[in-house]
Design a protein around this motif. Structure first.
Motif, PDB file in Angstrom:
ATOM      1  N   GLY A 189      -8.469   2.701 -14.075  1.00 25.20           N
ATOM      2  CA  GLY A 189      -9.846   3.006 -13.486  1.00 25.20           C
ATOM      3  C   GLY A 189     -10.453   1.937 -12.745  1.00 25.20           C
ATOM      4  N   THR A 190      -9.713   0.600 -12.519  1.00 23.95           N
ATOM      5  CA  THR A 190     -10.149  -0.278 -11.788  1.00 23.95           C
ATOM      6  C   THR A 190      -9.426  -0.499 -10.463  1.00 23.95           C
ATOM      7  OG1 THR A 190      -8.686  -1.908 -12.889  1.00 23.95           O
ATOM      8  CG2 THR A 190     -10.640  -1.722 -14.212  1.00 23.95           C
ATOM      9  N   ARG A 191     -10.005  -1.147  -9.646  1.00 20.52           N
ATOM     10  CA  ARG A 191      -9.634  -1.672  -8.266  1.00 20.52           C
ATOM     11  C   ARG A 191      -9.148  -2.989  -8.306  1.00 20.52           C
ATOM     12  NH1 ARG A 191     -12.612   1.469  -3.423  1.00 20.52           N
ATOM     13  NH2 ARG A 191     -12.633   3.388  -4.212  1.00 20.52           N
ATOM     14  N   VAL A 192      -8.047  -3.248  -7.977  1.00 16.24           N
ATOM     15  CA  VAL A 192      -7.552  -4.340  -7.950  1.00 16.24           C
ATOM     16  C   VAL A 192      -6.882  -4.812  -6.686  1.00 16.24           C
ATOM     17  CG1 VAL A 192      -7.091  -4.653 -10.274  1.00 16.24           C
ATOM     18  CG2 VAL A 192      -5.121  -3.813  -9.235  1.00 16.24           C
ATOM     19  N   SER A 193      -6.597  -6.054  -6.182  1.00 16.01           N
ATOM     20  CA  SER A 193      -5.717  -6.610  -5.002  1.00 16.01           C
ATOM     21  C   SER A 193      -4.463  -7.611  -5.531  1.00 16.01           C
ATOM     22  CB  SER A 193      -6.634  -7.522  -4.215  1.00 16.01           C
ATOM     23  OG  SER A 193      -7.665  -6.712  -3.759  1.00 16.01           O
ATOM     24  N   VAL A 194      -3.631  -7.135  -4.847  1.00 10.62           N
ATOM     25  CA  VAL A 194      -2.191  -7.855  -5.275  1.00 10.62           C
ATOM     26  C   VAL A 194      -1.673  -8.277  -3.871  1.00 10.62           C
ATOM     27  CG1 VAL A 194       0.066  -7.821  -6.268  1.00 10.62           C
ATOM     28  CG2 VAL A 194      -1.778  -6.555  -7.284  1.00 10.62           C
ATOM     29  N   SER A 195      -0.976  -9.498  -3.672  1.00  3.89           N
ATOM     30  CA  SER A 195      -0.468  -9.893  -2.667  1.00  3.89           C
ATOM     31  C   SER A 195       0.899  -9.108  -2.458  1.00  3.89           C
ATOM     32  CB  SER A 195       0.018 -11.334  -2.860  1.00  3.89           C
ATOM     33  OG  SER A 195       0.612 -11.880  -1.431  1.00  3.89           O
ATOM     34  N   THR A 196       1.148  -8.872  -1.117  1.00  8.45           N
ATOM     35  CA  THR A 196       2.469  -8.029  -0.811  1.00  8.45           C
ATOM     36  C   THR A 196       3.452  -8.994  -0.086  1.00  8.45           C
ATOM     37  OG1 THR A 196       1.555  -7.233   1.253  1.00  8.45           O
ATOM     38  CG2 THR A 196       1.347  -6.035  -0.599  1.00  8.45           C
ATOM     39  N   GLY A 197       3.085 -10.093   0.094  1.00  7.85           N
ATOM     40  CA  GLY A 197       3.986 -11.246   0.767  1.00  7.85           C
ATOM     41  C   GLY A 197       4.024 -10.785   2.160  1.00  7.85           C
ATOM     42  N   GLY A 198       2.848 -10.411   2.588  1.00  6.79           N
ATOM     43  CA  GLY A 198       2.928  -9.985   4.175  1.00  6.79           C
ATOM     44  C   GLY A 198       3.531  -8.662   4.703  1.00  6.79           C
ATOM     45  N   THR A 199       3.982  -8.098   3.875  1.00  9.72           N
ATOM     46  CA  THR A 199       4.553  -6.761   4.181  1.00  9.72           C
ATOM     47  C   THR A 199       3.437  -5.611   4.421  1.00  9.72           C
ATOM     48  OG1 THR A 199       6.795  -7.180   2.927  1.00  9.72           O
ATOM     49  CG2 THR A 199       6.435  -4.920   3.562  1.00  9.72           C
ATOM     50  N   LYS A 200       3.475  -4.783   5.113  1.00  8.29           N
ATOM     51  CA  LYS A 200       2.331  -3.875   5.357  1.00  8.29           C
ATOM     52  C   LYS A 200       2.596  -2.788   4.435  1.00  8.29           C
ATOM     53  CE  LYS A 200      -0.173  -1.265   8.785  1.00  8.29           C
ATOM     54  NZ  LYS A 200      -0.714  -1.101  10.105  1.00  8.29           N
ATOM     55  N   VAL A 201       1.549  -2.337   3.767  1.00 11.02           N
ATOM     56  CA  VAL A 201       1.450  -1.262   3.038  1.00 11.02           C
ATOM     57  C   VAL A 201       0.380  -0.196   3.664  1.00 11.02           C
ATOM     58  CG1 VAL A 201       2.760  -2.088   0.940  1.00 11.02           C
ATOM     59  CG2 VAL A 201       0.231  -1.772   1.311  1.00 11.02           C
ATOM     60  N   ARG A 202       0.538   1.048   3.371  1.00 11.31           N
ATOM     61  CA  ARG A 202      -0.372   2.110   4.046  1.00 11.31           C
ATOM     62  C   ARG A 202      -1.218   2.651   3.023  1.00 11.31           C
ATOM     63  NH1 ARG A 202       4.266   0.237   6.327  1.00 11.31           N
ATOM     64  NH2 ARG A 202       3.777   0.431   8.703  1.00 11.31           N
ATOM     65  N   ARG A 203      -2.395   3.271   3.186  1.00  8.70           N
ATOM     66  CA  ARG A 203      -3.273   4.043   2.517  1.00  8.70           C
ATOM     67  C   ARG A 203      -2.665   5.464   2.092  1.00  8.70           C
ATOM     68  NH1 ARG A 203      -9.000   5.468   4.459  1.00  8.70           N
ATOM     69  NH2 ARG A 203      -9.150   3.510   4.127  1.00  8.70           N
ATOM     70  N   GLY A 204      -2.737   5.448   0.608  1.00  6.23           N
ATOM     71  CA  GLY A 204      -1.823   6.689  -0.026  1.00  6.23           C
ATOM     72  C   GLY A 204      -0.611   6.397  -0.522  1.00  6.23           C
ATOM     73  N   ASP A 205       0.046   5.227  -0.339  1.00  9.27           N
ATOM     74  CA  ASP A 205       1.191   4.934  -0.722  1.00  9.27           C
ATOM     75  C   ASP A 205       0.998   4.735  -2.360  1.00  9.27           C
ATOM     76  OD1 ASP A 205       2.321   4.608   1.546  1.00  9.27           O
ATOM     77  OD2 ASP A 205       2.603   2.535   1.443  1.00  9.27           O
ATOM     78  N   LYS A 206       2.238   5.165  -3.055  1.00  7.26           N
ATOM     79  CA  LYS A 206       2.121   5.193  -4.617  1.00  7.26           C
ATOM     80  C   LYS A 206       2.591   3.808  -5.146  1.00  7.26           C
ATOM     81  CE  LYS A 206       2.679  10.052  -4.886  1.00  7.26           C
ATOM     82  NZ  LYS A 206       3.483  11.433  -5.238  1.00  7.26           N
ATOM     83  N   VAL A 207       1.911   3.456  -6.155  1.00  8.61           N
ATOM     84  CA  VAL A 207       2.340   2.239  -6.681  1.00  8.61           C
ATOM     85  C   VAL A 207       2.766   2.576  -8.309  1.00  8.61           C
ATOM     86  CG1 VAL A 207       1.428  -0.077  -7.714  1.00  8.61           C
ATOM     87  CG2 VAL A 207       0.132   0.974  -5.666  1.00  8.61           C
ATOM     88  N   PHE A 208       4.080   2.228  -8.396  1.00 11.06           N
ATOM     89  CA  PHE A 208       4.565   2.234  -9.875  1.00 11.06           C
ATOM     90  C   PHE A 208       4.840   1.039 -10.465  1.00 11.06           C
ATOM     91  CE2 PHE A 208       5.912   5.787  -7.092  1.00 11.06           C
ATOM     92  CZ  PHE A 208       5.773   6.965  -8.134  1.00 11.06           C
TER      93      PHE A 208
END
Length: 104
Positions: A78-97
């Motif tokens: 239920g929380t919102r968090v930020s994680v570094s992707t190493g500069g690789t672009k991700v898009r809104r709606g991508d799923k996180v596993f």
């Protein structure tokens, strides 16, 4: 027999992916993705897989997790968090596993 790959019955996979949430926003200058944790806990050092139609598959490790209060050790459901992707672009709606060992 034809199409036999292993002597064991069922899956012999050592890891499995567990749905965690989805990407809400990506900050390009920082190389950071913000996502909502919807289904599981996310801890420091967790192996993450982000997938999407344009993104493809991005494997990374959660070396830093930030929530509204700053650095966090664990992100609860239920929380919102930020994680570094190493500069690789991700898009809104991508799923996180989260990738976990199969015995869990």
């Amino acid at each position: 027999t034809i199409m036999e790959y292993t002597d064991k019955h069922g899956s012999v996979a050592t890891e499995k992916k567990v749905y965690c949430g989805k990407v809400i926003r990506y900050f390009g200058k920082l190389g950071v993705a913000e996502f909502k944790v919807e289904a599981c806990e996310l801890a420091l050092g967790s192996h993450i897989l982000i997938t999407g139609p344009t993104t493809g598959a991005l494997h990374l490790t959660a070396e830093e997790i930030h929530d509204d209060n700053g650095p966090a050790g664990v992100a609860k459901q239920g929380t919102r968090v930020s994680v570094s992707t190493g500069g690789t672009k991700v898009r809104r709606g991508d799923k996180v596993f989260v990738i976990v060992d199969n015995d869990q």
